[in-house]
Design an enzyme around this catalytic site. Structure first.
Site, short mmCIF file in Angstrom:
data_model
loop_
_atom_site.label_atom_id
_atom_site.label_comp_id
_atom_site.label_asym_id
_atom_site.label_seq_id
_atom_site.Cartn_x
_atom_site.Cartn_y
_atom_site.Cartn_z
N SER A 103 6.75 4.63 -21.46
CA SER A 103 6.48 3.57 -20.49
C SER A 103 7.72 3.40 -19.62
CB SER A 103 6.18 2.27 -21.24
OG SER A 103 5.99 1.20 -20.34
N CYS A 162 5.87 1.14 -31.76
CA CYS A 162 6.49 0.88 -30.46
C CYS A 162 8.00 0.88 -30.69
CB CYS A 162 5.98 -0.48 -29.98
SG CYS A 162 6.70 -1.01 -28.42
N GLU A 212 14.70 0.81 -21.15
CA GLU A 212 13.98 1.64 -20.18
C GLU A 212 14.18 3.10 -20.60
OE1 GLU A 212 11.80 1.65 -17.68
OE2 GLU A 212 12.22 3.80 -17.61
N ASN A 252 3.27 -12.58 -21.68
CA ASN A 252 3.70 -13.22 -22.92
C ASN A 252 4.88 -14.14 -22.62
OD1 ASN A 252 1.90 -12.04 -24.91
ND2 ASN A 252 2.89 -10.10 -24.37
N SER A 291 4.85 0.63 -15.41
CA SER A 291 4.75 -0.83 -15.37
C SER A 291 4.82 -1.27 -13.91
CB SER A 291 5.89 -1.44 -16.17
OG SER A 291 5.81 -0.99 -17.50
N LEU A 292 3.67 -1.51 -13.33
CA LEU A 292 3.59 -1.73 -11.89
C LEU A 292 3.78 -3.21 -11.52
CD1 LEU A 292 3.11 0.33 -9.66
CD2 LEU A 292 0.70 -0.30 -9.66
N HIS A 293 2.91 -4.05 -12.01
CA HIS A 293 2.99 -5.52 -11.86
C HIS A 293 2.82 -6.04 -10.44
CE1 HIS A 293 4.22 -5.18 -15.94
NE2 HIS A 293 5.45 -4.84 -15.68
N CYS A 310 4.47 -7.46 -26.10
CA CYS A 310 5.13 -6.83 -24.96
C CYS A 310 6.09 -7.79 -24.29
CB CYS A 310 4.10 -6.44 -23.91
SG CYS A 310 3.01 -5.17 -24.43
N1 SAH Z 1 11.13 -0.55 -19.81
C1 SAH Z 1 9.85 -0.01 -19.98
C2 SAH Z 1 9.33 -0.10 -21.41
C3 SAH Z 1 9.59 -1.39 -22.15
S1 SAH Z 1 8.77 -2.83 -21.56
C4 SAH Z 1 8.87 -0.63 -19.01
O1 SAH Z 1 9.21 -1.62 -18.38
O2 SAH Z 1 7.79 -0.07 -18.86
C5 SAH Z 1 7.14 -2.57 -22.21
C6 SAH Z 1 6.02 -3.23 -21.42
O3 SAH Z 1 6.05 -4.65 -21.58
C7 SAH Z 1 6.12 -2.97 -19.94
O4 SAH Z 1 4.85 -2.65 -19.42
C8 SAH Z 1 6.57 -4.31 -19.43
O5 SAH Z 1 6.30 -4.50 -18.08
C9 SAH Z 1 5.84 -5.25 -20.32
N2 SAH Z 1 6.37 -6.61 -20.33
C10 SAH Z 1 7.66 -7.00 -20.17
N3 SAH Z 1 7.75 -8.35 -20.27
C11 SAH Z 1 6.50 -8.80 -20.50
C12 SAH Z 1 5.95 -10.11 -20.73
N4 SAH Z 1 6.72 -11.19 -20.76
N5 SAH Z 1 4.62 -10.21 -20.94
C13 SAH Z 1 3.84 -9.11 -20.95
N6 SAH Z 1 4.29 -7.85 -20.76
C14 SAH Z 1 5.62 -7.71 -20.53
FE1 SF4 Z 2 13.67 -3.34 -18.96
FE2 SF4 Z 2 11.98 -5.24 -19.67
FE3 SF4 Z 2 11.99 -4.36 -17.16
FE4 SF4 Z 2 11.05 -2.78 -19.15
S1 SF4 Z 2 10.17 -4.73 -18.44
S2 SF4 Z 2 12.45 -2.21 -17.48
S3 SF4 Z 2 12.44 -3.40 -20.82
S4 SF4 Z 2 13.69 -5.42 -18.17
#
Ligand code: SAH
Ligand code: SF4
Length: 347
Positions: A183, A88, A154, A282, A206-208, A325
Protein backbone atom coordinates in the site's frame (compact mmCIF):
# COMPACT_ATOMS: atom_id res chain seq x y z
CA UNK A 1 28.21 -21.20 11.78
CA UNK A 2 27.82 -24.64 10.16
CA UNK A 3 31.38 -24.94 8.80
CA UNK A 4 32.16 -28.00 10.93
CA UNK A 5 28.89 -29.74 10.05
CA UNK A 6 27.96 -32.14 7.22
CA UNK A 7 26.45 -30.33 4.19
CA UNK A 8 22.89 -31.65 4.75
CA UNK A 9 22.70 -29.61 7.98
CA UNK A 10 22.26 -26.45 5.87
CA UNK A 11 19.04 -27.71 4.31
CA UNK A 12 17.86 -29.13 7.66
CA UNK A 13 18.37 -25.72 9.25
CA UNK A 14 16.76 -23.83 6.36
CA UNK A 15 13.76 -26.15 6.27
CA UNK A 16 13.35 -25.94 10.05
CA UNK A 17 13.62 -22.17 10.29
CA UNK A 18 11.63 -21.19 7.21
CA UNK A 19 9.28 -24.04 6.23
CA UNK A 20 8.41 -25.20 9.74
CA UNK A 21 8.94 -21.76 11.29
CA UNK A 22 10.71 -23.37 14.25
CA UNK A 23 13.12 -21.77 16.70
CA UNK A 24 16.69 -23.21 16.67
CA UNK A 25 16.00 -24.84 20.07
CA UNK A 26 13.02 -26.73 18.58
CA UNK A 27 15.05 -28.39 15.80
CA UNK A 28 15.27 -31.77 17.49
CA UNK A 29 16.69 -33.33 14.33
CA UNK A 30 19.94 -31.45 15.08
CA UNK A 31 22.40 -32.58 17.75
CA UNK A 32 21.81 -30.89 21.09
CA UNK A 33 25.21 -29.19 21.09
CA UNK A 34 24.50 -27.62 17.72
CA UNK A 35 21.02 -26.50 18.84
CA UNK A 36 22.54 -24.74 21.84
CA UNK A 37 25.13 -23.06 19.62
CA UNK A 38 22.50 -21.89 17.14
CA UNK A 39 20.28 -20.58 19.93
CA UNK A 40 23.15 -18.39 21.10
CA UNK A 41 24.02 -17.22 17.57
CA UNK A 42 23.39 -13.45 17.37
CA UNK A 43 22.50 -13.51 13.65
CA UNK A 44 19.65 -15.96 14.39
CA UNK A 45 18.42 -14.06 17.44
CA UNK A 46 15.08 -12.29 16.98
CA UNK A 47 15.39 -8.56 16.36
CA UNK A 48 11.86 -7.83 17.58
CA UNK A 49 11.07 -7.90 21.29
CA UNK A 50 7.41 -8.50 22.11
CA UNK A 51 6.09 -5.77 24.42
CA UNK A 52 2.40 -6.66 24.30
CA UNK A 53 -0.27 -8.67 22.54
CA UNK A 54 -3.82 -7.27 22.38
CA UNK A 55 -6.76 -9.32 21.16
CA UNK A 56 -10.12 -8.14 19.78
CA UNK A 57 -13.05 -9.34 17.68
CA UNK A 58 -13.36 -12.60 19.69
CA UNK A 59 -9.79 -13.60 18.95
CA UNK A 60 -9.99 -12.81 15.25
CA UNK A 61 -7.80 -9.70 15.46
CA UNK A 62 -4.45 -9.66 17.24
CA UNK A 63 -2.13 -6.68 17.58
CA UNK A 64 1.49 -6.99 18.65
CA UNK A 65 3.62 -4.14 19.89
CA UNK A 66 7.34 -4.75 19.32
CA UNK A 67 10.44 -2.98 20.50
CA UNK A 68 13.23 -2.73 17.96
CA UNK A 69 16.96 -2.52 18.60
CA UNK A 70 17.70 1.11 19.38
CA UNK A 71 14.39 1.64 21.18
CA UNK A 72 11.82 2.37 18.43
CA UNK A 73 8.46 0.58 18.55
CA UNK A 74 6.25 -0.78 15.79
CA UNK A 75 3.02 -2.73 15.54
CA UNK A 76 1.76 -5.71 13.55
CA UNK A 77 -1.88 -6.74 13.16
CA UNK A 78 -3.06 -10.27 12.33
CA UNK A 79 -6.64 -10.69 11.10
CA UNK A 80 -8.41 -14.03 10.75
CA UNK A 81 -11.29 -14.26 8.27
CA UNK A 82 -13.31 -17.37 7.42
CA UNK A 83 -11.31 -17.98 4.25
CA UNK A 84 -7.93 -16.39 4.97
CA UNK A 85 -5.55 -15.00 7.55
CA UNK A 86 -3.91 -11.69 6.72
CA UNK A 87 -1.05 -9.98 8.49
CA UNK A 88 -0.59 -6.22 8.22
CA UNK A 89 3.10 -5.41 8.71
CA UNK A 90 4.96 -2.20 9.49
CA UNK A 91 7.79 -1.09 7.23
CA UNK A 92 9.00 1.99 9.11
CA UNK A 93 8.94 3.19 12.70
CA UNK A 94 6.75 6.26 12.22
CA UNK A 95 6.30 7.87 8.82
CA UNK A 96 7.62 11.04 7.19
CA UNK A 97 4.68 11.54 4.81
CA UNK A 98 2.67 13.65 7.24
CA UNK A 99 -0.92 12.71 6.36
CA UNK A 100 -2.76 14.54 9.13
CA UNK A 101 -5.56 11.98 9.59
CA UNK A 102 -3.16 9.08 10.23
CA UNK A 103 -1.88 8.26 13.71
CA UNK A 104 1.47 7.06 12.33
CA UNK A 105 1.89 10.27 10.35
CA UNK A 106 1.09 12.29 13.46
CA UNK A 107 4.10 10.76 15.28
CA UNK A 108 6.69 11.66 12.60
CA UNK A 109 9.49 9.45 11.26
CA UNK A 110 11.92 7.49 13.45
CA UNK A 111 13.65 5.01 11.13
CA UNK A 112 13.36 2.43 8.35
CA UNK A 113 12.82 -1.20 9.30
CA UNK A 114 15.36 -3.72 8.02
CA UNK A 115 14.37 -6.62 5.78
CA UNK A 116 14.81 -8.95 8.76
CA UNK A 117 12.54 -6.85 10.97
CA UNK A 118 9.82 -6.94 8.33
CA UNK A 119 10.15 -10.69 7.68
CA UNK A 120 10.12 -11.42 11.41
CA UNK A 121 6.66 -9.84 11.76
CA UNK A 122 5.39 -12.26 9.12
CA UNK A 123 7.11 -15.24 10.75
CA UNK A 124 5.49 -14.30 14.08
CA UNK A 125 2.09 -14.17 12.38
CA UNK A 126 2.64 -17.50 10.63
CA UNK A 127 3.56 -19.10 13.96
CA UNK A 128 0.52 -17.57 15.63
CA UNK A 129 -1.76 -18.88 12.87
CA UNK A 130 -0.42 -22.37 13.36
CA UNK A 131 -1.26 -22.14 17.06
CA UNK A 132 -4.67 -20.45 16.65
CA UNK A 133 -7.41 -22.60 18.18
CA UNK A 134 -10.03 -23.42 15.57
CA UNK A 135 -12.92 -22.38 17.83
CA UNK A 136 -11.50 -18.87 18.07
CA UNK A 137 -11.19 -18.23 14.41
CA UNK A 138 -13.69 -20.32 12.51
CA UNK A 139 -12.92 -23.34 10.43
CA UNK A 140 -9.44 -24.79 10.02
CA UNK A 141 -7.05 -24.93 8.18
CA UNK A 142 -5.45 -21.94 9.79
CA UNK A 143 -2.40 -20.88 7.87
CA UNK A 144 -1.08 -17.44 7.06
CA UNK A 145 -2.27 -16.71 3.54
CA UNK A 146 -1.88 -12.95 2.92
CA UNK A 147 0.57 -10.20 3.77
CA UNK A 148 -0.34 -6.54 3.37
CA UNK A 149 2.32 -3.84 3.75
CA UNK A 150 -0.20 -1.46 5.31
CA UNK A 151 1.03 -1.09 8.88
CA UNK A 152 3.16 1.77 10.13
CA UNK A 153 5.20 3.60 7.53
CA UNK A 154 5.35 4.14 3.79
CA UNK A 155 6.68 0.93 2.18
CA UNK A 156 7.83 2.58 -1.04
CA UNK A 157 9.90 5.13 0.90
CA UNK A 158 11.86 2.10 2.18
CA UNK A 159 11.94 0.28 -1.13
CA UNK A 160 15.16 -1.83 -1.03
CA UNK A 161 14.40 -3.33 2.38
CA UNK A 162 10.73 -3.91 1.61
CA UNK A 163 11.63 -5.55 -1.68
CA UNK A 164 14.18 -7.72 0.14
CA UNK A 165 11.38 -8.85 2.47
CA UNK A 166 9.04 -9.58 -0.45
CA UNK A 167 11.69 -11.77 -2.08
CA UNK A 168 12.24 -13.70 1.11
CA UNK A 169 8.55 -14.17 1.83
CA UNK A 170 8.11 -15.47 -1.68
CA UNK A 171 11.20 -17.67 -1.87
CA UNK A 172 11.62 -18.85 1.72
CA UNK A 173 8.12 -18.79 3.19
CA UNK A 174 6.45 -19.83 -0.07
CA UNK A 175 3.89 -16.99 -0.09
CA UNK A 176 2.59 -16.30 -3.57
CA UNK A 177 3.16 -12.83 -5.01
CA UNK A 178 -0.61 -12.57 -5.57
CA UNK A 179 -1.12 -12.76 -1.83
CA UNK A 180 1.28 -9.92 -1.05
CA UNK A 181 0.02 -6.33 -1.33
CA UNK A 182 1.95 -3.10 -1.01
CA UNK A 183 0.00 0.00 0.00
CA UNK A 184 1.43 3.38 -0.95
CA UNK A 185 0.42 6.98 -0.48
CA UNK A 186 1.73 7.62 -3.99
CA UNK A 187 5.55 7.51 -4.06
CA UNK A 188 5.84 7.55 -7.84
CA UNK A 189 9.46 6.31 -8.24
CA UNK A 190 8.61 3.41 -5.91
CA UNK A 191 5.58 2.42 -8.00
CA UNK A 192 7.79 2.47 -11.09
CA UNK A 193 10.41 0.32 -9.35
CA UNK A 194 7.71 -2.12 -8.27
CA UNK A 195 6.50 -2.33 -11.87
CA UNK A 196 9.99 -3.16 -13.09
CA UNK A 197 10.35 -6.22 -10.83
CA UNK A 198 9.48 -9.69 -11.96
CA UNK A 199 7.08 -10.57 -9.14
CA UNK A 200 3.50 -9.32 -9.65
CA UNK A 201 2.73 -8.27 -6.06
CA UNK A 202 -0.52 -6.35 -5.53
CA UNK A 203 -0.66 -2.57 -5.29
CA UNK A 204 -3.08 -0.41 -3.29
CA UNK A 205 -2.86 3.35 -3.74
CA UNK A 206 -4.17 5.51 -0.90
CA UNK A 207 -5.90 8.17 -2.94
CA UNK A 208 -8.39 9.92 -0.58
CA UNK A 209 -8.90 12.81 -3.02
CA UNK A 210 -9.41 12.87 -6.78
CA UNK A 211 -8.35 16.47 -7.46
CA UNK A 212 -5.00 18.08 -6.68
CA UNK A 213 -6.41 20.94 -4.59
CA UNK A 214 -7.97 18.58 -2.03
CA UNK A 215 -5.23 15.94 -2.25
CA UNK A 216 -2.51 18.55 -1.61
CA UNK A 217 -4.29 19.23 1.68
CA UNK A 218 -4.99 15.66 2.78
CA UNK A 219 -1.84 13.95 1.50
CA UNK A 220 1.09 16.40 1.44
CA UNK A 221 3.23 14.17 -0.82
CA UNK A 222 0.78 15.05 -3.61
CA UNK A 223 2.58 18.39 -3.98
CA UNK A 224 5.66 16.45 -5.05
CA UNK A 225 3.88 13.84 -7.19
CA UNK A 226 0.50 15.20 -8.28
CA UNK A 227 -2.35 13.07 -9.55
CA UNK A 228 -1.34 13.09 -13.22
CA UNK A 229 2.15 11.73 -12.39
CA UNK A 230 0.68 9.22 -9.94
CA UNK A 231 -1.83 7.91 -12.47
CA UNK A 232 0.89 7.57 -15.15
CA UNK A 233 2.91 5.41 -12.78
CA UNK A 234 -0.20 3.35 -11.92
CA UNK A 235 -0.87 2.80 -15.61
CA UNK A 236 2.70 1.63 -16.11
CA UNK A 237 2.37 -0.75 -13.14
CA UNK A 238 -0.84 -2.20 -14.58
CA UNK A 239 0.69 -2.79 -17.94
CA UNK A 240 3.82 -4.36 -16.46
CA UNK A 241 2.07 -6.70 -14.03
CA UNK A 242 -1.33 -7.32 -15.63
CA UNK A 243 -2.85 -6.97 -12.17
CA UNK A 244 -5.82 -5.00 -10.92
CA UNK A 245 -5.03 -1.90 -8.92
CA UNK A 246 -6.91 -0.81 -5.79
CA UNK A 247 -7.61 2.71 -4.64
CA UNK A 248 -8.02 3.21 -0.90
CA UNK A 249 -10.30 6.05 0.16
CA UNK A 250 -10.75 7.04 3.82
CA UNK A 251 -14.21 8.60 3.95
CA UNK A 252 -14.03 11.84 5.96
CA UNK A 253 -17.25 13.62 6.88
CA UNK A 254 -17.89 16.60 4.56
CA UNK A 255 -14.30 16.56 3.33
CA UNK A 256 -14.14 13.96 0.56
CA UNK A 257 -17.54 12.26 0.66
CA UNK A 258 -19.73 14.32 -1.70
CA UNK A 259 -21.31 12.92 -4.83
CA UNK A 260 -19.00 15.08 -6.92
CA UNK A 261 -15.99 13.50 -5.12
CA UNK A 262 -17.47 10.12 -6.04
CA UNK A 263 -17.83 11.19 -9.68
CA UNK A 264 -14.21 12.43 -9.89
CA UNK A 265 -12.95 9.25 -8.22
CA UNK A 266 -15.03 7.16 -10.61
CA UNK A 267 -13.35 8.86 -13.60
CA UNK A 268 -9.86 7.84 -12.40
CA UNK A 269 -10.99 4.38 -11.32
CA UNK A 270 -12.66 3.65 -14.64
CA UNK A 271 -9.71 4.85 -16.70
CA UNK A 272 -7.37 2.58 -14.70
CA UNK A 273 -9.85 -0.31 -14.24
CA UNK A 274 -9.21 0.05 -10.51
CA UNK A 275 -11.18 -1.37 -7.63
CA UNK A 276 -12.12 1.08 -4.87
CA UNK A 277 -11.87 0.21 -1.20
CA UNK A 278 -13.72 2.64 1.07
CA UNK A 279 -12.56 2.95 4.69
CA UNK A 280 -14.75 5.08 6.96
CA UNK A 281 -12.16 7.25 8.75
CA UNK A 282 -10.91 5.73 11.99
CA UNK A 283 -10.48 7.99 14.99
CA UNK A 284 -6.95 9.19 15.78
CA UNK A 285 -5.79 11.46 18.59
CA UNK A 286 -4.51 14.35 16.47
CA UNK A 287 -7.29 14.81 13.91
CA UNK A 288 -10.64 16.31 14.86
CA UNK A 289 -12.65 15.45 11.74
CA UNK A 290 -14.93 12.44 11.97
CA UNK A 291 -15.90 9.62 9.65
CA UNK A 292 -18.67 9.82 7.11
CA UNK A 293 -21.80 8.41 8.79
CA UNK A 294 -23.04 4.97 7.59
CA UNK A 295 -25.78 6.47 5.37
CA UNK A 296 -23.20 8.66 3.63
CA UNK A 297 -20.89 5.67 3.19
CA UNK A 298 -23.69 3.72 1.54
CA UNK A 299 -24.59 6.65 -0.73
CA UNK A 300 -20.94 7.16 -1.76
CA UNK A 301 -20.48 3.43 -2.45
CA UNK A 302 -23.73 3.37 -4.44
CA UNK A 303 -22.66 6.39 -6.50
CA UNK A 304 -19.41 4.63 -7.43
CA UNK A 305 -21.28 1.46 -8.33
CA UNK A 306 -23.69 3.50 -10.46
CA UNK A 307 -20.67 4.94 -12.27
CA UNK A 308 -19.59 1.37 -13.04
CA UNK A 309 -16.81 1.10 -10.45
CA UNK A 310 -16.19 -2.07 -8.48
CA UNK A 311 -16.43 -0.93 -4.84
CA UNK A 312 -16.12 -2.48 -1.38
CA UNK A 313 -16.35 -1.01 2.11
CA UNK A 314 -13.63 -2.32 4.37
CA UNK A 315 -14.72 -4.03 7.55
CA UNK A 316 -13.49 -2.11 10.52
CA UNK A 317 -11.24 -4.54 12.36
CA UNK A 318 -9.73 -3.90 15.77
CA UNK A 319 -10.86 -0.27 16.21
CA UNK A 320 -11.28 -0.72 19.97
CA UNK A 321 -7.61 -1.71 20.32
CA UNK A 322 -6.35 0.99 17.91
CA UNK A 323 -5.43 -1.69 15.39
CA UNK A 324 -7.57 -0.38 12.53
CA UNK A 325 -6.20 1.43 9.46
CA UNK A 326 -4.35 4.58 10.38
CA UNK A 327 -4.54 4.02 14.14
CA UNK A 328 -1.12 2.44 14.59
CA UNK A 329 1.05 4.74 16.62
CA UNK A 330 3.03 2.31 18.80
CA UNK A 331 2.00 3.79 22.09
CA UNK A 332 3.07 1.61 24.97
CA UNK A 333 -0.48 1.49 26.38
CA UNK A 334 -1.79 -2.04 26.22
CA UNK A 335 -5.30 -1.86 27.64
CA UNK A 336 -8.11 -1.79 25.10
CA UNK A 337 -10.56 1.12 25.24
CA UNK A 338 -14.12 1.23 23.95
CA UNK A 339 -14.52 1.63 20.22
CA UNK A 340 -14.64 5.27 19.21
CA UNK A 341 -14.53 4.74 15.47
CA UNK A 342 -17.42 4.82 13.05
CA UNK A 343 -20.11 2.17 12.90
CA UNK A 344 -18.98 -1.07 11.36
CA UNK A 345 -19.95 -1.47 7.75
CA UNK A 346 -19.33 -4.93 6.38
CA UNK A 347 -18.48 -5.50 2.74
N1 SAH B 1 1.76 4.45 4.03
C1 SAH B 1 0.96 3.54 3.31
C2 SAH B 1 0.59 2.30 4.10
C3 SAH B 1 0.20 2.49 5.55
S1 SAH B 1 -1.29 3.37 5.86
C4 SAH B 1 -0.26 4.22 2.76
O1 SAH B 1 -0.55 5.35 3.15
O2 SAH B 1 -0.91 3.63 1.90
C5 SAH B 1 -2.49 2.11 5.51
C6 SAH B 1 -3.85 2.62 5.06
O3 SAH B 1 -4.56 3.24 6.14
C7 SAH B 1 -3.75 3.65 3.97
O4 SAH B 1 -4.71 3.39 2.97
C8 SAH B 1 -4.10 4.91 4.71
O5 SAH B 1 -4.54 5.93 3.88
C9 SAH B 1 -5.14 4.43 5.66
N2 SAH B 1 -5.40 5.33 6.79
C10 SAH B 1 -4.52 6.15 7.41
N3 SAH B 1 -5.13 6.81 8.42
C11 SAH B 1 -6.42 6.38 8.43
C12 SAH B 1 -7.55 6.67 9.27
N4 SAH B 1 -7.45 7.50 10.30
N5 SAH B 1 -8.71 6.04 9.00
C13 SAH B 1 -8.80 5.16 7.98
N6 SAH B 1 -7.78 4.84 7.16
C14 SAH B 1 -6.60 5.45 7.39
FE1 SF4 C 1 2.40 7.52 6.28
FE2 SF4 C 1 0.03 7.30 7.43
FE3 SF4 C 1 0.29 8.78 5.22
FE4 SF4 C 1 0.48 6.07 5.09
S1 SF4 C 1 -1.34 7.28 5.65
S2 SF4 C 1 1.83 7.60 4.13
S3 SF4 C 1 1.47 5.66 7.08
S4 SF4 C 1 1.27 9.20 7.20
Amino acid sequence: MLADQPPYRVSQLWHGLYSRLAEPAELTELPQVLRARLSAEPTLAPSLGLLSETVADQGRTLKWLWSLRGGAMVETVLMHYPDRSTVCVSTQAGCAMGCGFCATGQTGFTRHLSTGEIVEQVVAAARSCRQAPADHVGQPPRRLTNVVFMGMGEPLANFPRVWGAIERLHADLGLSARHLTVSTVGVVPGIRSLASKGLPVGLAVSLHAANDALRDRLVPINRRWPLAALMDACQMWRQATGRRLSFEWALIDQVNDSLSDAAQLADWARSLHAHVNLIPLNATPGWPTVATPPDGVRAFAQALTDHGVNTTVRRNRGANIDAACGQLAARAATSPHPANGPAVVAD
